[in-house]
Structure formats: structure tokens, C-alpha cells
Motif scaffolding. Structure first.
Motif, PDB file in Angstrom:
ATOM      1  N   ALA A 286       0.833  -1.198   0.000  1.00 56.82           N
ATOM      2  CA  ALA A 286       0.000   0.000   0.000  1.00 56.82           C
ATOM      3  C   ALA A 286       0.871   1.252   0.000  1.00 56.82           C
ATOM      4  N   LEU A 287       1.927   1.247   0.820  1.00 57.53           N
ATOM      5  CA  LEU A 287       2.844   2.394   0.840  1.00 57.53           C
ATOM      6  C   LEU A 287       3.490   2.581  -0.539  1.00 57.53           C
ATOM      7  N   ARG A 288       3.893   1.483  -1.123  1.00 54.34           N
ATOM      8  CA  ARG A 288       4.571   1.567  -2.431  1.00 54.34           C
ATOM      9  C   ARG A 288       3.632   2.125  -3.488  1.00 54.34           C
ATOM     10  N   ARG A 289       2.355   1.663  -3.471  1.00 49.26           N
ATOM     11  CA  ARG A 289       1.395   2.189  -4.445  1.00 49.26           C
ATOM     12  C   ARG A 289       1.174   3.681  -4.238  1.00 49.26           C
ATOM     13  N   GLU A 290       1.134   4.090  -2.990  1.00 47.36           N
ATOM     14  CA  GLU A 290       0.923   5.505  -2.698  1.00 47.36           C
ATOM     15  C   GLU A 290       2.068   6.354  -3.237  1.00 47.36           C
ATOM     16  N   VAL A 291       3.305   5.864  -3.055  1.00 49.83           N
ATOM     17  CA  VAL A 291       4.469   6.595  -3.579  1.00 49.83           C
ATOM     18  C   VAL A 291       4.458   6.606  -5.103  1.00 49.83           C
ATOM     19  N   ALA A 292       4.216   5.455  -5.691  1.00 48.95           N
ATOM     20  CA  ALA A 292       4.283   5.341  -7.156  1.00 48.95           C
ATOM     21  C   ALA A 292       3.217   6.179  -7.848  1.00 48.95           C
ATOM     22  N   GLU A 293       2.048   6.326  -7.192  1.00 51.19           N
ATOM     23  CA  GLU A 293       0.949   7.063  -7.824  1.00 51.19           C
ATOM     24  C   GLU A 293       0.971   8.543  -7.512  1.00 51.19           C
ATOM     25  N   GLU A 294       1.893   8.984  -6.663  1.00 47.48           N
ATOM     26  CA  GLU A 294       1.997  10.408  -6.342  1.00 47.48           C
ATOM     27  C   GLU A 294       2.411  11.183  -7.603  1.00 47.48           C
ATOM     28  N   PRO A 295       1.647  12.204  -8.018  1.00 49.46           N
ATOM     29  CA  PRO A 295       1.979  12.971  -9.228  1.00 49.46           C
ATOM     30  C   PRO A 295       3.398  13.530  -9.230  1.00 49.46           C
ATOM     31  N   GLY A 296       3.862  13.969  -8.067  1.00 45.61           N
ATOM     32  CA  GLY A 296       5.218  14.515  -8.016  1.00 45.61           C
ATOM     33  C   GLY A 296       6.274  13.458  -8.313  1.00 45.61           C
ATOM     34  N   VAL A 297       6.047  12.229  -7.839  1.00 44.87           N
ATOM     35  CA  VAL A 297       6.987  11.137  -8.104  1.00 44.87           C
ATOM     36  C   VAL A 297       6.959  10.773  -9.580  1.00 44.87           C
ATOM     37  N   ARG A 298       5.759  10.675 -10.112  1.00 44.89           N
ATOM     38  CA  ARG A 298       5.643  10.335 -11.533  1.00 44.89           C
ATOM     39  C   ARG A 298       6.297  11.386 -12.419  1.00 44.89           C
ATOM     40  N   SER A 299       6.133  12.640 -12.039  1.00 44.99           N
ATOM     41  CA  SER A 299       6.760  13.710 -12.809  1.00 44.99           C
ATOM     42  C   SER A 299       8.284  13.629 -12.724  1.00 44.99           C
ATOM     43  N   LEU A 300       8.800  13.342 -11.528  1.00 49.69           N
ATOM     44  CA  LEU A 300      10.244  13.229 -11.368  1.00 49.69           C
ATOM     45  C   LEU A 300      10.799  12.063 -12.182  1.00 49.69           C
ATOM     46  N   LEU A 301      10.130  10.926 -12.162  1.00 50.83           N
ATOM     47  CA  LEU A 301      10.589   9.771 -12.941  1.00 50.83           C
ATOM     48  C   LEU A 301      10.583  10.082 -14.437  1.00 50.83           C
ATOM     49  N   ALA A 302       9.564  10.828 -14.880  1.00 49.21           N
ATOM     50  CA  ALA A 302       9.492  11.184 -16.302  1.00 49.21           C
ATOM     51  C   ALA A 302      10.631  12.122 -16.703  1.00 49.21           C
ATOM     52  N   GLN A 303      11.115  12.918 -15.753  1.00 47.04           N
ATOM     53  CA  GLN A 303      12.242  13.806 -16.046  1.00 47.04           C
ATOM     54  C   GLN A 303      13.565  13.036 -16.070  1.00 47.04           C
ATOM     55  N   LEU A 304      13.704  12.101 -15.122  1.00 46.43           N
ATOM     56  CA  LEU A 304      14.970  11.386 -14.990  1.00 46.43           C
ATOM     57  C   LEU A 304      15.127  10.275 -16.029  1.00 46.43           C
TER      58      LEU A 304
END
Length: 774
Positions: free
Chosen positions: A381-399
């Protein structure tokens, strides 16, 4: 010398041959009716398992191709006959038809069969057991002419097979469409057509030598000889322009072959029709083999390690990601898979796991997510919450962004800094040639033919993650199975329950007893009636059994890399003329072009006879060839023209009007007309000619069957016209990157009439032409 009889006086055997040809058409009709009946049966053939379905689809495709071939044979079914010294006559045609007696010779031998070869290669000096060769010309189903050659006198003649039939074909007006040459194949052409298909066969030939016709007939021959293999893998023909592809489009269907994909370089990527324009210098830069390293560097540049720590906020908690964390995740992903998009899930998983651990620490859970000291559901559940966070997704798309080839190249071309990072050691001038501003949403930057090999190379380097497509296909399959099961359940439930005899009831079988849901779903799968060519055109991973490349001298090293990838067996027919090369990236020598891609697995054949260009015109063109310093020899013309080539000087102001009047006059005659101009004069000439001939067309898509066309020399490559007007020859020399080659091309497109119009004095290379002032 072979004796020739024509229909000036009716041939005494005309009626006899008419009876035989009529019988052949009766056999053709019967074969077509049988093939059509078998096709209908195959379409309705019940199939209850995947193997049977595959057999049904294959049978449908085979019978469809059979019907197509029989339909194509209708026009000019029988082309000739050879009278053998030992075994009697043998008739040659577009297709094979059996005799009533299986032990007898076929009623008609396919022109590609070994038994038909003497029809094209026998000579009086080497008659190959042939006493007489007869050319049979038909109109519809009626025999209208017979031409005989006696081959047993041992006297060498012109060296031409069926000279009368050949010259009649050469003198006929053009229609804007290439026709087949089954009737008139010459010995040196036949040698190339029937050559072994292993390795790369290079066919070097000057203007009018029939390179294209030979290549297309070779394609038909290979499909006949290696039907099983090539029917499965298909055959690709690559041409230089849409006009050229339209010009040759009728040849293979007329020979009964439809399993061939015709495409230009700009159409070799499924879903893309790349017709954008760019400078020759930009196309040459994109064509260099070093662009492979540029693309690798451009991809690596998108796998970013930041210079400073980055923070993302999850549920109000700031989580820090250090450069070393990103570097470790990147290294792990690169080790896992060298392809960018396929390695990305490893990178994402590493980063998300790290952020999840830090998130757990920040919320004070006291859980070490690296050990099994906690509930797995909580961690998930924690992992899904992190992975679905818009800020995390945006950072991954940049990196580490998901990249398509189109996005990679668009971003590269639009950003000088990215170009510089991917091209260490390049000059600023070469880098500037790659730069292309990003197009707006309303007007995107057009892809050019030179971009297609780069897009395909990028696809190879990026990798394609098809997991979403596979998941969608799996969902569709499950839904089909569910629907099939529902149908079976209804049928099962519809059995009568009023049967009194329990034993009898037990013996009554429902559809569900005989058929599984999977079988029923397969039975409702649509027939795949696409031809091999249609299936290949939609699949970028498709590899062909053989590839034919026309005007091959124009291709860049990157284009060759793409074509070799599409044909891993290196079974190719490459036709062209290095004396006609017009691009900066094109070939000066065949060995320099091919060795980097196929090593020594290639061989050279040369065509030496010019069937198109009258000798008077070829003499003028030969002077241009000599002036260009080419090692190539001009081909020998087999005929003279009735109209000698002429030149006029008009003055610059009067040139467009004079071009229009001359072209309009020539276009009034029977046949096709082309006006060949340097690029800077296209607009003026089109405008002037358009006032007299509204049907004028221009550009790489122009169609000479509909009216006069205005083309640059590059757009006219591979084409021929009854009448040609060459405008401003000095401009052709000056504006072309290989101007002498361009002028040579322009002068050799005419089959009957050539007019050269110049605003001033003619170039010295055209001194053979007599000049008159307009």
C-alpha cells in the motif's frame, strides 16, 4: 540473319495459331472457374481448432492469389512459341496451363519455367536446339500478328531477340505506366532475371537498359521459383518517388503477382508517409553511419542524473533523492537491459523502492521495508501511494522518460544543446544541419525520407514495451471466451428435460459436449484475408525473403542499414547507375556502399544495351557523361529516332512562355510529355504552362498519364516519356549537388523527341546540339 515475317501480308499460319490460342483461353476460363469455386469453399470451410484455422486462412490466401494470377493472364495469355528440333513446338505464356495428357508437354509453359528460357536466349549461333522462334501478338483474345525467326542458319544477326516485336514495343507511345516485357526479354536481361537469389546482386546499367523492368521481372521469377518461402515472407520493392512507384505499379499485377510491397524510403515505417523536404546537405548528414552513435548518445542524455538532490512530497512528507541514488538506479537499469524503454521499469522500481523506504521512515512506522518484519500488504500500500503520487511520476518522467522514436528525434532536432551533447567532435556547420525548430500543433515539422532510417534505428535502440498491447489482447481473448461459454451454457440448458428414459437422456449430446469455449471463440475469429504485402506493410518488425532496390545509387549508408535489417538473409537485387547519382549521400562506387553492410556477399552484373533512348539523343548525353569524369560507359542504343534533338535560346524573360508553348504543342501529340527544370524554375514554368494546359502537374506525385508534368531531374529518375523538354541546362548544372549527373538524367528520359530550351548560351557539354534562336 534471322528472317522476320510480319502481318503486312497475312501470315499463312495465323488461323492455325488462332485456334490454338482460343483453346488456351478455354483452358484459362476452366482453371479460373475451378480456382474461384475452391476459394468459395475455403472461405466457408469449418474449422474447430487453431491449426485448422491457419490452414483455412492459408488456403484462402493461396486461392485468392491463384484467381488473381489467372485474371492477370487474360491480357496477352500466349506470347510465343518455340519449335524444337527434337520434341516439337512449345508455347510460352504468362502462366502455365497443363495438357489433357499428363505425359505430354504443357499446353502453355510459364515464361519463368526453365523450359521457356530458350525463347529468350536462343540465337542463330547458339540455337539451343530451337529451329524457329515465333512471337505471337494478340489483341484481346484475337491473334493479330506473328513474327518468326529461323535460328538454324547459323548466321549471326542483330543480337536482339525478336527484333521486330522488340522494335514495335519500343516505338509504341507511352501511357504513363510501365508495362511488362514478357514478350521482348533479351538475353542479357534474362541472365539477370534468372540469376541465383543468394546474396546481393547488383545490376549496373545506364539509361534505358531496362533495369527497372528487369528487376520487376526478376521479382516475379523469384516468386515463381521460390514460391513457398517468398509467399510466407514476401518481397519488398523500394523505389525513389511516389511518381516512380505509381509508374511501375501495374507490372507485377500484370504478371499475376500481388504479394509484393512497393514502397519508397519515406514509407518504410508503418503509419508514416514521410514526404517532407530538406536541403541535400541536411539529408547527407542524416545519412551518415555515425548517426547510430549520435542516437545512442541522445538516448543516454535522456537518462538523467541530477547535479543536486531532488525532493518530492508524498502526503506532506518531503522525500530526498540524491544524485548517487539516481546513479545507482540508472546503472542497475542499464545492466538489466541495454534498451532504454525496456530498462526503464528497473529504474522506476529502484527509485520507488528507495522512496518507499524513506517514506516509511518519515511517517515513523518503524518498519524496515528491506526485511520481512512487517505486513506485506502494508508495504504494498505504501509503495502504491508513492508510485501514484503525481510529483513522483513527474520526477521519474524527467529522470528517465518513456521515449518514442518520434519524440526522441523531435526533441533532439529542436534543441541545439542536445545536438551538441550527442555530437562530440562535430563541426558547428554540421550540427546546424540537424537543427529543426519544433513545429506547432497546427503545423508540425514534416518528417523527411532521410528521417525514416533514423526513426527505425531509434526504435531498435529504445525498444518497444508491448506489455500494454499484450494485456489488451489478453483481455479481448478472455472476453471472447466468456461470450463463447455463455453461448454454450445457453445451448446446454436448452436440452429437453421431458425425456422419460434416463438412459436415452444421457446419450443426448449438446454443443457443449462437442465443442469447448475456446474452439467456439476460434471459429468466430475473422478471416485474415490480407495479402503478405499488406501484413508486411503494417508490421515494422517484418523481415522479407527478398528485397529489390531501384535507383539504389541514391541511398545513404543509414538507408542501407535499414534495408539490410529488413532482409537478414541479404537476398537482394540492387539496380542503379552510379553515373546518375544525384544525392550527396549516394554512391560513387558499389563496393564502397555495400561492403560495410554485406561484406563480400555481393556480385555485379551489367546491362549494356539502351532500348529507350534513340542514338541521336544518346550521343548528346554521352558528351555530358564524359564531361562528368565518370568511369561508366554509355549504353549502346538499338535504334535511331525520327526526330533529331534540337535546342533553342530564348532569353531569360521569354523562357517560361516559350517552354509553355513548346510543351503544350508536344503534349498535343500521342504519348507522354515531361518538362524537366532546375528547382528554381519549377513555379514559373508550372504557372506559364498551366495557362495553356490546366492539366499540368508537378512534384514527386505528378502523374504523366493525366497530362504534361513538370519535374526536377531528381524527380524524373527511373521514368521515361515520349517527349521531353529540358529547360535551362546551365541551371541544372549549377543547382544540382551533382549537376552533371542531373543533366545526364534529364537528357536520357526521352523515347522519341528531345527539345532543349536555354535562356542564354548552351553549356559547352551540349555543343553537339545545333542551336537556333527562338
Amino acid at each position: 540473319m534471322p528472317t522476320t515475317r510480319s502481318d503486312v501480308v497475312p501470315h499463312p499460319e495465323l488461323t492455325r495459331e488462332q485456334h490454338y490460342v482460343t483453346d488456351l483461353y478455354t483452358r484459362l476460363d476452366a482453371a479460373r472457374e475451378l480456382a474461384t469455386r475452391r476459394l468459395r469453399q475455403a472461405i466457408t470451410w469449418p474449422a474447430v481448432d487453431p491449426q485448422a484455422l491457419q490452414e483455412r486462412d492459408a488456403t484462402v490466401r493461396f486461392q485468392t492469389e491463384r484467381v488473381t494470377a489467372l485474371d492477370a493472364a487474360e491480357a496477352g495469355l500466349c506470347v510465343g512459341r518455340i519449335d524444337r528440333l527434337a520434341d516439337g513446338p512449345l508455347y510460352i505464356g504468362r502462366i502455365g496451363l497443363p495438357a489433357d495428357d499428363a505425359a505430354s508437354d504443357p499446353a502453355l509453359v510459364d515464361w519463368r519455367a526453365p523450359a521457356a528460357r530458350p525463347f529468350y536466349t536462343a540465337t542463330p549461333v547458339h540455337p539451343l536446339g530451337i529451329e524457329r522462334r515465333r512471337h505471337i501478338r494478340t489483341r484481346g483474345r484475337t491473334v493479330v500478328r506473328l513474327d518468326d525467326e529461323v535460328l538454324t542458319d547459323g548466321v549471326a544477326g542483330s543480337g536482339l531477340t525478336g527484333e521486330a516485336a522488340l522494335l514495335a514495343a519500343l516505338d509504341a507511345s507511352r501511357t504513363g505506366r510501365m508495362t511488362d516485357i514478357v514478350r521482348t526479354i533479351q538475353a542479357e536481361q534474362d541472365r539477370v532475371i534468372r540469376a541465383d537469389d543468394r546474396g546481393v546482386l547488383v545490376v549496373q546499367g545506364g539509361p534505358g537498359t531496362g533495369k527497372t523492368a528487369v528487376a520487376l521481372h526478376r521479382a516475379a521469377y523469384l516468386l515463381y521459383t521460390h514460391r513457398e518461402r517468398l509467399a510466407r515472407r514476401g518481397l519488398l520493392v523500394v523505389g525513389p518517388t511516389p511518381t516512380f512507384l505509381r509508374y511501375i505499379a501495374d507490372v507485377l499485377p500484370s504478371l499475376g503477382e500481388t504479394g509484393v510491397l512497393l514502397a519508397g524510403l519515406g514509407q518504410l515505417r508503418p503509419g508514416l508517409d514521410a514526404r517532407g523536404e530538406e536541403s541535400p546537405e541536411a539529408a547527407a548528414v542524416k545519412g551518415r553511419l555515425e548517426m547510430v552513435d549520435v542516437l545512442r548518445a541522445a538516448i543516454a542524455d535522456r537518462q538523467v542524473v541530477p547535479d543536486a538532490p531532488r525532493e518530492v512530497v508524498v502526503d506532506g512528507f518531503a522525500l530526498r533523492l540524491r544524485p548517487v541514488d539516481v546513479s545507482r538506479a540508472r546503472n542497475a537499469a542499464r545492466r538489466a537491459d541495454p534498451l532504454h524503454n525496456l530498462a526503464r521499469p528497473v529504474f522506476v522500481r529502484r527509485v520507488v523502492d528507495l522512496l518507499t523506504r524513506r517514506y516509511a521512515e518519515r511517517i515513523g512506522a518503524g518498519i524496515d521495508v528491506g526485511r520481512d518484519l512487517f505486513d506485506r500488504e502494508d508495504v504494498a500500500a505504501l509503495r502504491r501511494e508513492v508510485a501514484e503520487e503525481p510529483g513522483v511520476r513527474s520526477l521519474l518522467a524527467q529522470l528517465w522518460p518513456v521515449l518514442t522514436p518520434e519524440r526522441l528525434l523531435t526533441d533532439l532536432y529542436a534543441n541545439p544543446a542536445r545536438i551538441a551533447a550527442a555530437t562530440p567532435g562535430w563541426s558547428d556547420a554540421d550540427r546546424a544541419l540537424l537543427h529543426r525548430p519544433r513545429g506547432s500543433a497546427a503545423s508540425p515539422a514534416a518528417w523527411t525520407p532521410a528521417d525514416v532510417p533514423l526513426l527505425e534505428e531509434a526504435e531498435e535502440l529504445l525498444g518497444f514495451d508491448d506489455s500494454a498491447q499484450r494485456a489488451r489482447a489478453d483481455r479481448d481473448r478472455r472476453r471472447a471466451l466468456a461470450r463463447a461459454q455463455e453461448t454454450l451454457d445457453v445451448l446446454h440448458g436448452s436440452r429437453s428435460v421431458d425425456l422419460e428414459d434416463e438412459h436415452l437422456e444421457a446419450e443426448v449430446l449438446s454443443a457443449g459436449d462437442l465443442l469447448s469455449a475456446e474452439d467456439l471463440a476460434d471459429r468466430h475469429r475473422e478471416l485474415d484475408l490480407r495479402t503478405t504485402a499488406e501484413r508486411a506493410a503494417a508490421d515494422r518488425t517484418w523481415t522479407f525473403g527478398h528485397v529489390v532496390v531501384d535507383e539504389a545509387q541514391e541511398l545513404s549508408p543509414m538507408a542501407w542499414r535499414l534495408l539490410v535489417r529488413r532482409c537478414p538473409t541479404r537476398s537482394m537485387t540492387v539496380v542503379g547507375d552510379v553515373a546518375q547519382t544525384g544525392s550527396l549521400a549516394g554512391a560513387d562506387r558499389w563496393d564502397a556502399v555495400l561492403r560495410p553492410h554485406v561484406g563480400d556477399a555481393w556480385r555485379l552484373e551489367e546491362l549494356t544495351v539502351n532500348y529507350r533512348t534513340p542514338a541521336e539523343i544518346m550521343e548528346v548525353a554521352a558528351d555530358v557523361l564524359d564531361a562528368g569524369g565518370s568511369d561508366a560507359r554509355p549504353p549502346r542504343s538499338v535504334r535511331t529516332g525520327g526526330t533529331p534533338p534540337v535546342a533553342e535560346t530564348t532569353g531569360s524573360a521569354r523562357l517560361p512562355g516559350r517552354v509553355a508553348s513548346v510543351a503544350a504543342e508536344l503534349a498535343g501529340d500521342e504519348g507522354t510529355t515531361a518538362v524537366l527544370v532546375p528547382p528554381s524554375r519549377v513555379a514559373d514554368v508550372v504557372a506559364a504552362l498551366g495557362e495553356l494546359r490546366p492539366d499540368v502537374q508537378s512534384g514527386p506525385g505528378a502523374d504523366s498519364s493525366l497530362g504534361p508534368v513538370v519535374l526536377t531531374p531528381g524527380e524524373a529518375k527511373g521514368l521515361e516519356f515520349d517527349s521531353v523538354v529540358v529547360v535551362d541546362p546551365q541551371g541544372v548544372l549549377d543547382e544540382g549537388v551533382r549537376g552533371v549527373n542531373d543533366l545526364y538524367v534529364a537528357l536520357t528520359r526521352a523515347t522519341q523527341r528531345l527539345v532543349v530550351l536555354a535562356p542564354g548560351p548552351l553549356p559547352a557539354v551540349l555543343s553537339r546540339l545545333e542551336t537556333a534562336a527562338a
